[in-house]
Design an enzyme around this catalytic site. Sequence first.
Site, short mmCIF file in Angstrom:
data_model
loop_
_atom_site.label_atom_id
_atom_site.label_comp_id
_atom_site.label_asym_id
_atom_site.label_seq_id
_atom_site.Cartn_x
_atom_site.Cartn_y
_atom_site.Cartn_z
N SER A 180 37.57 51.76 38.17
CA SER A 180 36.81 50.73 37.44
C SER A 180 35.78 51.33 36.49
O SER A 180 35.53 50.78 35.41
CB SER A 180 36.12 49.79 38.44
OG SER A 180 35.19 50.50 39.22
N ASP A 197 30.72 52.44 43.25
CA ASP A 197 30.91 53.89 43.30
C ASP A 197 31.71 54.36 42.08
O ASP A 197 32.23 53.55 41.30
CB ASP A 197 31.60 54.32 44.60
CG ASP A 197 33.00 53.73 44.75
OD1 ASP A 197 33.44 52.99 43.85
OD2 ASP A 197 33.66 54.02 45.77
N ASP A 218 34.91 56.80 40.95
CA ASP A 218 36.07 57.62 41.31
C ASP A 218 36.15 58.76 40.32
O ASP A 218 36.18 58.52 39.10
CB ASP A 218 37.36 56.79 41.25
CG ASP A 218 37.37 55.68 42.30
OD1 ASP A 218 37.16 55.99 43.48
OD2 ASP A 218 37.57 54.51 41.92
N ASP A 226 33.42 59.36 44.90
CA ASP A 226 34.62 59.81 45.62
C ASP A 226 35.30 60.84 44.72
O ASP A 226 35.81 60.49 43.65
CB ASP A 226 35.59 58.64 45.87
CG ASP A 226 35.08 57.68 46.93
OD1 ASP A 226 34.00 57.94 47.50
OD2 ASP A 226 35.74 56.66 47.17
N LYS A 284 38.60 39.96 37.94
CA LYS A 284 38.23 40.65 39.18
C LYS A 284 37.17 39.85 39.96
O LYS A 284 37.26 39.72 41.19
CB LYS A 284 37.70 42.06 38.88
CG LYS A 284 38.81 43.06 38.56
CD LYS A 284 38.28 44.44 38.26
CE LYS A 284 37.75 45.14 39.48
NZ LYS A 284 37.45 46.56 39.25
N TYR A 304 41.28 39.64 46.71
CA TYR A 304 41.10 41.00 46.16
C TYR A 304 41.10 41.96 47.34
O TYR A 304 40.07 42.19 47.97
CB TYR A 304 39.77 41.07 45.40
CG TYR A 304 39.57 42.34 44.59
CD1 TYR A 304 39.69 42.33 43.21
CD2 TYR A 304 39.24 43.54 45.20
CE1 TYR A 304 39.48 43.48 42.45
CE2 TYR A 304 39.04 44.70 44.47
CZ TYR A 304 39.16 44.66 43.09
OH TYR A 304 38.97 45.80 42.36
#
Length: 710
Positions: free
Chosen positions: A94, A105, A107, A159, A220, A229
Amino acid sequence: NSMLENRPQKHYGITSPISLTPPKEIDYICTQKLIEAMKPFGVFEDEEELNHRLIVLGKLNKLVKEWISELSESKNLPPSVVANVGGKIFTFGSYRLGVHTKGADIDALCVAPRHVERSDFFQSFFEKLKAQDGIRNLRAIEDAYVPVIKFEFDGIEIDLVFARLAIQTISDNLDLRDDSRLRSLDIRCIRSLNGCRVTDEILHLVPNKENFRLTLRAIKLWAKRRGIYSNVLGFLGGVSWAMLVARTCQLYPNALASTLVHKFFLIFSKWEWPNPVLLKQPEDSNLNLPVWDPRVNPSDRYHLMPIITPAYPQQNSTYNVSTSTRAVMVEEFKQGLAVTDEILQGKSDWPKLLEPPNFFQKYKHYIVLTASASTEEHHLEWVGLVESKIRVLVGNLERNEFINLAHVNPQSFPGNKEQYKESDHVSMWFLGIIFRKMENAESVNIDLTYDIQSFTDTVHRQANNINMLKEGMKIEATHVKKKQLHYYLPAEILQKRKKQSIPDIGQNISGLPFKRVSMDGSSLDGSMNIDTGTRYSSPPSLNKISKLDNFSLVETESASTSREKPLTVTMPSVPIKGLSFSVIGSKTEITSTTRAVLPPTGCTIPTVVGRNVIPRLITPHPGQGQPLLNGISTRNSKKASPKRPHSPSSEEYTKRLKDIEKDSLGGESSPIPTTDTKRLASKELPDSSSPIPTNNIRVIKHSIRLTLNR
């Protein structure tokens, strides 16, 4: 405007656009109203927060370059090579798409040259992170499907995955979209690269990135609010929603977000699943990697809602979708279309689209799934595993011939401490059940014991295999009726809004039409964080009645009484063989009285710890498939889910368990997407490949049986 229409445009997607119409003044106004409606939900970050993320990523990129340089020196590479060795952080998900929300968070992918091993990343780089100021909650998950290091850096959760490329230096202008970069890489590196490659490809395949981003933010948010979702539970995850929005943008390249949201619902409420959604024609890069192709892979033919990633190797991002979750999502698409029709006609406003659903008023019957553990640490592990397997339970219930729909609510709730005194840490999930309308029978006995027992067996076998099972870890499944939910959930979650009509799900799982006139409202906040709900005390009556040895229940329902009496129930001190109780069926008015013996809030299967059983499922006959265009084969929608011919009696059930235990692991199993068996394209190893645990662990079994009256 005429110049814009006449200007030749780049062709996006596998078909030509549906419309090239440019936006009108009203579309700009409507899009601004959509933005205003989204703001209260925290979907937009301010400049300060965005800049903070950039600073943190800059620091992380610098750390990676330093680490690779130091490591190269320690491996005695020539100084000229060390000076140019490089290394780079890429983002995906995202954040890379530009649709992350406040506090989300990041990625990220660490790309290193060929002399840097994966073990170096999890050892020396992990140690470097540990010594860094501003890094908290550092943990490595080296044996995950995509191995990852998780941490918080200056307040931002990250992450971080790792890939080493077969090249000597990693330059700052490296393009990961080049398929040749995948040559000579191990499968974990290919998986790690996949997130970045898919995200970048999606952005390259949309005509207008800003319109795409705003539309995706809206969709979303809508999907989270409506409770659809969740990739792990068989709905759609972030990348799948992104691809559906990207396809909509390709078909309406000049449209603004307000129009694109409406067109999204128009397209996918009418989409003829299981025809796949593709953003580009799949290409073969001759690297011999497995790709989604129903002409080659029989298991791919059973995928119900294929949405195919655009980067090689192409995969179906929705392999977890089941007949129930697809039916729920298609119903939501139709509801979204009806609401956006009203909005664009000026009869309604955008907040109506973002209203939460009425899950706890929508169904007459529910299954409550409870996962409990004795410590918080054990509970976190246990809940993660149980949640990842709930779709197995949904699949089992779908194949019961008396069940039309099994709808899991993605939100979990904290358990009632009074009710579960033995366990301090409890999470609950709720599944809404629609039973099939019985045409010719006065009443039908339904046995859910086998469906639920085989699910708990799957969870415990998996926990055993990964040495997770600890003392005090339990799963419990209970059947309850709508009026009994107040024993589990506080009134503010269950409170009703005025009734509103809803569209039919249409053809249900068994292909038989079923009717629902209306559903009540509920104030459940679909975007509420998991497990943050307030704990609540048990109703006093529940504690009192559990002390009774035996109790006969008289339950009445009348159209004239709008107020429902609290249900008083008891658990018999000895489980009654063949225990069954009456459940109101399809009639809305019941004048007769039903008498039954009930345990508290339904029959319970408290499974203490697992039983070593591998359930055998019915394999659909290959001849059921019907070929479609492009070699894609699917079953007829009326035969979408094979059903067991009947629910087993207690004697049959005992026999079946014995037969299964005698069987070898090589038995046939059903390639239905909701089970973890024989699904080649799945991202998990099939459960049936797991070895039988050596230690026999006792299981407490109570039957879940009910009588459905006509």
